[in-house]
Design an enzyme around this catalytic site. Structure first.
Site, PDB file in Angstrom:
ATOM      1  N   CYS A   2      -0.303   2.662  -4.329  1.00  0.00           N
ATOM      2  CA  CYS A   2      -1.027   3.902  -4.589  1.00  0.00           C
ATOM      3  C   CYS A   2      -0.179   5.102  -4.204  1.00  0.00           C
ATOM      4  O   CYS A   2       0.739   5.006  -3.401  1.00  0.00           O
ATOM      5  CB  CYS A   2      -2.332   3.943  -3.810  1.00  0.00           C
ATOM      6  SG  CYS A   2      -3.630   3.059  -4.632  1.00  0.00           S
TER       7      CYS A   2
ATOM      8  N   HIS B 263       0.852  -1.187   0.000  1.00  0.00           N
ATOM      9  CA  HIS B 263       0.000   0.000   0.000  1.00  0.00           C
ATOM     10  C   HIS B 263       0.887   1.235   0.000  1.00  0.00           C
ATOM     11  O   HIS B 263       2.052   1.180   0.424  1.00  0.00           O
ATOM     12  CB  HIS B 263      -0.887   0.032   1.250  1.00  0.00           C
ATOM     13  CG  HIS B 263      -2.002  -0.978   1.231  1.00  0.00           C
ATOM     14  ND1 HIS B 263      -2.911  -1.053   0.205  1.00  0.00           N
ATOM     15  CD2 HIS B 263      -2.354  -1.948   2.122  1.00  0.00           C
ATOM     16  CE1 HIS B 263      -3.783  -2.026   0.460  1.00  0.00           C
ATOM     17  NE2 HIS B 263      -3.462  -2.577   1.618  1.00  0.00           N
TER      18      HIS B 263
END
Length: 503
Positions: A380, A340
């Site tokens: 991301c 992430h």
């Protein structure tokens, strides 16, 4: 009293006002809605709203510069009057979009809890008599607490709400439609998953045309990279097929030097594969990426070294260990980070952030001097979703174009670095749970296809940009645009392997 003008102090005062305006039931609602964002221990220890806000601030999910999570929570809880009093309604962007961090699953459970009366709750507890221990079904137990208990007992999760449909559908048939609607959405989400610590935007409307068209974005990428191809062929960026009739005269094209790839070994390829997080969503599908990267880089002659589920400290230690190895006989080094992320870094499994600068600093070592240091980052860089843009034929002069700003500490300062990002700043990256991520799968595919043709790495990444930019999720509303950032001083051309590429 000048300190009252300090933005940080004003924001802390705002959070205090929120706490003062909310009751005990509201606190339980907040804790439940944020239960995917903070650890179970932090939830247990949060006795006030400000305790929870402190945890969110520590995790960089809430700040004076970005109060959107607070706005989202209060909006879900229908605290519209409080939103106006705090002036948070001014935080909504011009097109009315609120970028959502609370998962659709958590939102479903909260909506159900708000729709069930005390009499229906008694019936639900009776229906769960054979599923949960009797002490968990006491009179004071709320529906949200029941949901927590069902999750603990592994009867309920984001991909399995059958027990809700069965129990609540029998007690309150009108709510079954809402559960069925969620299950249909999840069926679509098994194909697509957001590669971030957050969840999907509540808005699915396309952006206005005041943005890049895909063709213009690709042209900008090619112009910015200033790439050249092997003199024997040129790569057609549109199709990925060799084009013998290039419009560029080869004799006028300057020869760009290549990094030497003649060492005893190609080098080490480190893969940091983060799947299971303490307070963020599990990255289902990442093992598929790991397997693909392992096969491709072994085929390219690298020694592949995989580290699974690293927290921030472990990530930094692994990079330090990599830098401490002797790379004298190696041509280069590769580091793939699957995790992430946010706009200026990536997350360890504990939620700790490692900035892009911290990623590359350890590799500024003597045995890697003037050798390419290649990072492939699948994460991301924000919470915004990229939407499809359809150019209008007669509006070219009215359209405005702007490059996304790159954070200062994500730009490599030392020479010979490449950071191939899966997406542009502030935007999400997409992952298919059964097939892996768009970026990594496109990268592996194009390495297998184009390395045997002698194509250099930056041109391969341009083809990856093109392939990913053409992909669209089943709803037709989500797009992705990768972005390489580099300080390479020569072309990276991998020697053609003697064996066929892996399947």
């Amino acid at each position: 009293m000048a300190f009252l003008c300090d933005p940080d102090m004003k924001f802390q005062q705002m959070l205090l006002r929120v706490q003062e305006s909310l009751g005990d039931d509201d606190l339980q609602d907040l804790l439940f809605l944020c239960s995917d964002l903070v650890s179970p221990k932090e939830l247990r220890e949060a006795s006030t709203a400000t305790d929870l806000f402190s945890c969110l601030q520590t995790r960089e999910l809430l700040s004076p510069d970005d109060p959107s999570l607070l706005l989202e929570l209060l909006t879900i809880m229908k605290q519209n009057n409080l939103i106006r009093k705090l002036g948070l309604d001014g935080c909504i962007d011009n097109n009315g979009t609120i970028y959502r961090r609370i998962s659709a699953y958590r939102l479903l459970l909260f909506e159900l809890s708000q729709s069930i009366c005390d009499q229906d709750l008694k019936k639900i507890k009776f229906m769960l008599g054979q599923t949960l221990p009797r002490k968990k079904l006491e009179r004071e137990t709320t529906l949200l607490q029941l949901f927590w208990e069902l999750e603990k007992e592994d009867h309920l999760d984001e991909n399995n709400v059958d027990i809700l449909q069965k129990v609540i559908g029998n007690v309150y048939p009108a709510l079954e439609k809402r559960i069925v609607q969620y299950k249909e959405e999840v069926a679509g989400e098994t194909f697509i998953a957001q590669e971030t610590e957050d969840n999907l935007s509540t808005s699915v409307q396309p952006l206005s045309v005041a943005s890049f068209s895909l063709d213009e974005m690709m042209e900008d990428q090619v112009d910015r990279l200033g790439l050249t191809e092997d003199q024997s062929q040129s790569l057609d960026i549109t199709s990925g097929i060799s084009n013998e009739s290039s419009h560029v005269c080869v004799s006028d094209t300057p020869e760009i030097p290549q990094y030497k790839m003649e060492g005893e070994k190609r080098g080490i390829c480190l893969i940091i594969n983060n799947c299971n997080f303490t307070s963020m969503q599990k990255r289902e599908g990442t093992d598929i990426d790991n397997e693909s990267l392992t096969a491709v880089f072994q085929w390219l002659g690298f020694e592949v070294w995989t580290e699974q589920d690293c927290d921030k400290k472990q990530m930094l230690e692994v990079l330090k260990d990599l830098a401490g190895r002797d790379h004298t006989g190696a041509d280069c080094v590769v580091c793939c980070v699957l995790t992430h992320g946010c706009v200026d870094g990536v997350f360890g499994t504990d939620g700790g952030k490692v900035t892009y600068t911290e990623l590359k600093e350890p590799l500024q070592c003597s045995s890697l001097l003037q050798k390419p240091k290649l990072f492939f980052i699948q994460a991301c860089r924000g919470t915004r979703e990229q939407r499809p843009v359809w150019p209008e034929n007669n509006r070219a002069d009215e359209m405005t174009f702007s490059d996304a700003a790159v954070p200062t500490d994500s730009i490599p300062e030392a020479a010979d670095f490449l950071l191939a990002m899966s997406t542009v700043p502030d935007h999400v990256s997409l992952r298919e749970k059964t097939k892996g991520t768009w970026f990594i799968q496109a990268l592996c595919h194009n390495l297998k296809q184009l390395v045997p043709r002698g194509v250099d790495l930056l041109s391969i990444l341009t083809q990856v940009n093109n392939d990913v930019s053409r992909k669209t999720d089943p709803t037709g509303t989500r797009k992705q645009m990768p972005q390489p950032e580099f300080t390479l001083t020569k072309r990276v051309v991998f020697p053609i392997p003697k064996t066929n590429p892996p399947q």
